[in-house]
Design an enzyme around this catalytic site. Structure first.
Site: not given
Length: 630
Positions: A372, A343
């Site tokens: 990400e 993330d």
């Protein structure tokens, strides 16, 4: 070992934001004031067999900083031990030599006339390389928000100690989905043709509200009991693996939740970035690698808090860095993961992220990690992929990145009206032409939507023809496809873009649901047809080796027709997407270099035979997915 960056609390390198960090005012309790205690040891156990034989044990308990550790076990020695600014932490670094063996050994702590002991468990690392084999282009990933998928065990819905009780009427409330529900749905997931599952985080989120999404970790070594136990997490991984379905874990090293147990007793003053000021990050990703940028702006992006309830971790602190890296290895081995989705990849210290990914890939060479980087520029995303020769010398070890640029270009191309010149497909064609920026474009993860954006059916204004094009594009372009749960039944968020609505409950996941996507009861004809479309497409893709590994060639769009090929020396697949509102003929002469004299093909989506020795007649707003017979 990393080269430490200058401490932001050292003389001459104070914080560049509004004010210097405030000290925490931690002092050692007077000797004998309270008996020493050992309340936590993390990791709770470890594995023998890693190339790096070091092990950091974080010990937490009353007065532990005043204790001296010792070990008397074959092959195990204490390399060093360190304390922080709190009197209640001791960091013990062990070296696990070749003589160390699986089993328990005793760690002894002595000081102030007191002795504490702890029996620590060493386990053998699984020698099977398939235990943690990473996902690849062979896979199609099913992304699930666990709280919103299936409530398999209503008995774990609420935990009085954690708060935030279940309330399905609240968009930001917990709804009760859990690990047991996912395990019980593996028949459905496998039947659709998925070969990997990515779960939004399921670690403990001890937060007062909106804890369902999982991105506010409050214990790195505990599953949230409202999802289930670690044993149930392992059982899901094992059951999935037995079906050829890998499990991908969503990890966050950038931040924690304010409910994390560290927040009551931070190990060091610089464990967090700006714990008193709590400045919010600027979210300006370019500052990380801007050749002309300022140090002030880089720090404002990297060290600012994601939101006020998510304290920003300082990975430049070596004690914390070692803790976070070990945590990733622990979960990979414990679950036998097929991958990690990292993330907010650009937000943590980027030099730490390079070291983190290098260590993970050193220990698990056949593993996979996808980062990400939510940006529409391939220059931004490619910066982070392994093998990129960057302008500033930065070396990443991330095998994969989420392909946000293609997602945005795909949406734009599908929605655009016919321009005055050229083709509405040009944004996608030109974006794919930027593949030269990536060291390995075939290793990217491609997707029509995810848990943080409006569902693709909503993005495409609930146009079923465009939705089918998006599904074919997402599963036949280069890379590994990821599809969000419910996309297969046209789930939408037409009322608003609220994340709680985007992550709506999957029909049939709760007792008493009036609609059931598992059985088809209550679904509309369009929803059932969409589900069958995805099932046919993905089960074909599961064995389509040329789509997994073959080369990619696209042709300049002509009018409203976009066409491309996946091919190798023995197989060829042709994809033709037609946005014209009326039937149209497509001459095939320009494709001769790929058709290589072929005269027939089979349409994967309908099963019909297609002649290639004359122009094709394309139906309005249609997709052809052709297996070419040579």
């Amino acid at each position: 070992m990393r080269t430490p960056l200058p401490s932001r609390t050292a003389a001459g390198s104070r914080a560049l934001l509004l004010a210097p960090l405030l000290t925490l005012g931690l002092t050692l309790s007077p000797s004998g004031a309270e008996a020493a205690t050992l309340e936590r040891v993390e990791p709770p156990h470890w594995f023998l067999g890693y190339r790096d034989t070091s092990l950091q044990l974080m010990l937490h308990g009353e007065g532990l900083a005043a204790m001296t550790p010792s070990v008397d076990a074959p092959g195990i020695r204490i390399d060093r031990f360190e304390t922080g600014d709190s009197p209640n932490y001791l960091f013990v670094y062990l070296d696990l030599g070749p003589e160390a063996s699986p089993g328990r050994f005793t760690l002894t702590l002595e000081g102030g006339g007191e002795t504490l002991t702890h029996d620590y468990d060493l386990r053998a690392k699984n020698p099977d390389p398939d235990h943690a084999r990473g996902f690849s282009g062979e896979d199609t990933i099913y992304l699930i928000t666990p709280d919103r998928f299936v409530n398999g065990d209503p008995g774990n819905d609420n935990d009085p100690e954690l708060g935030d009780p279940v309330d399905r009427s609240e968009l930001c409330g917990r709804h009760g989905g859990d690990l047991a529900g996912i395990t019980g749905s593996l028949d459905y997931i496998e039947g659709l043709g998925f070969t990997a599952i990515w779960l939004n985080p399921v670690l403990e989120n001890r937060m007062p509200v909106c804890s369902y999404h999982g991105y506010s970790t409050t214990d790195f070594y505990a599953a949230d009991p409202r999802y289930g136990t670690i044993e149930e997490y392992v059982a899901l991984a094992d059951a999935s693996r037995s079906r050829g379905i890998g499990l991908i874990m969503d990890m966050i090293v950038n931040h924690i939740g304010t409910g994390h147990w560290w927040m009551d007793d931070l190990p060091t003053e610089d464990w967090l970035n700006f714990p008193e000021l709590r400045p919010i990050t600027t979210h300006v990703h370019a500052t990380t690698f801007d050749h002309n940028g300022s140090a002030y702006d880089r720090q404002a992006f990297n060290d600012g808090w994601f939101v006020d309830s998510m304290p920003d971790l300082n990975q430049r602190n070596e004690l914390l860095a070692d803790y976070l890296t070990q945590n990733a290895l622990w979960w990979i081995e414990t679950l036998g993961l097929a991958g990690i989705r990292m993330d907010t990849h650009p937000y943590p210290d980027k030099h730490y992220m390079a070291e983190w990914s290098e260590r993970v890939m050193l220990e698990y060479p056949q593993f996979n990690i996808v980062g990400e980087e939510w940006h529409s520029s391939p220059a931004f995303v490619s910066y982070w992929q392994r093998g990129k020769d960057n302008h500033d010398g930065y070396v990443s070890h991330m095998p994969s990145m989420m392909d946000f640029p293609v997602q945005e270009a795909m949406r734009q191309a599908l929605l655009e009206e016919i321009p005055d010149w050229g083709s509405s497909w040009m944004p996608l064609y030109e974006m794919l032409a930027h593949d030269f920026l990536y060291p390995a474009p075939q290793d990217l993860v491609i997707f029509p939507d995810n848990h943080d954006m409006s569902r693709i059916f909503t993005q495409l204004e609930e146009d079923e023809d465009l939705w089918r094009m998006a599904m074919v594009l997402s599963t036949t372009l280069r890379g590994t496809p990821q599809i969000y749960y419910g996309t297969e039944i046209l789930m939408a968020n037409r009322e608003s873009g609220d994340h709680g609505l985007i992550r709506s409950d999957f029909p049939g996941g709760w007792a008493g649901d009036s609609r059931n996507a598992f059985t088809g009861a209550g679904l509309s004809d369009a929803e059932r047809e969409a589900q069958e479309f995805v099932r046919r497409l993905l089960n074909w893709r599961k064995t389509a080796r040329v789509v997994h590994e073959g080369r990619f060639m696209q042709f300049v769009p002509v009018g409203e027709i976009f066409s491309y090929f996946r091919y190798d020396e023995s197989e060829t697949v042709m994809v033709i997407l037609n946005k014209n509102e009326a039937p149209i003929e497509l001459p095939l002469t320009r494709y001769a270099e790929r058709l290589r004299g072929a005269t027939r093909a089979q349409d994967v989506l309908t099963g019909r035979q297609v002649a290639l020795d004359a122009p094709l007649t394309l139906s309005p707003r249609s997709v052809l997915l052709l297996e070419i017979a040579h």
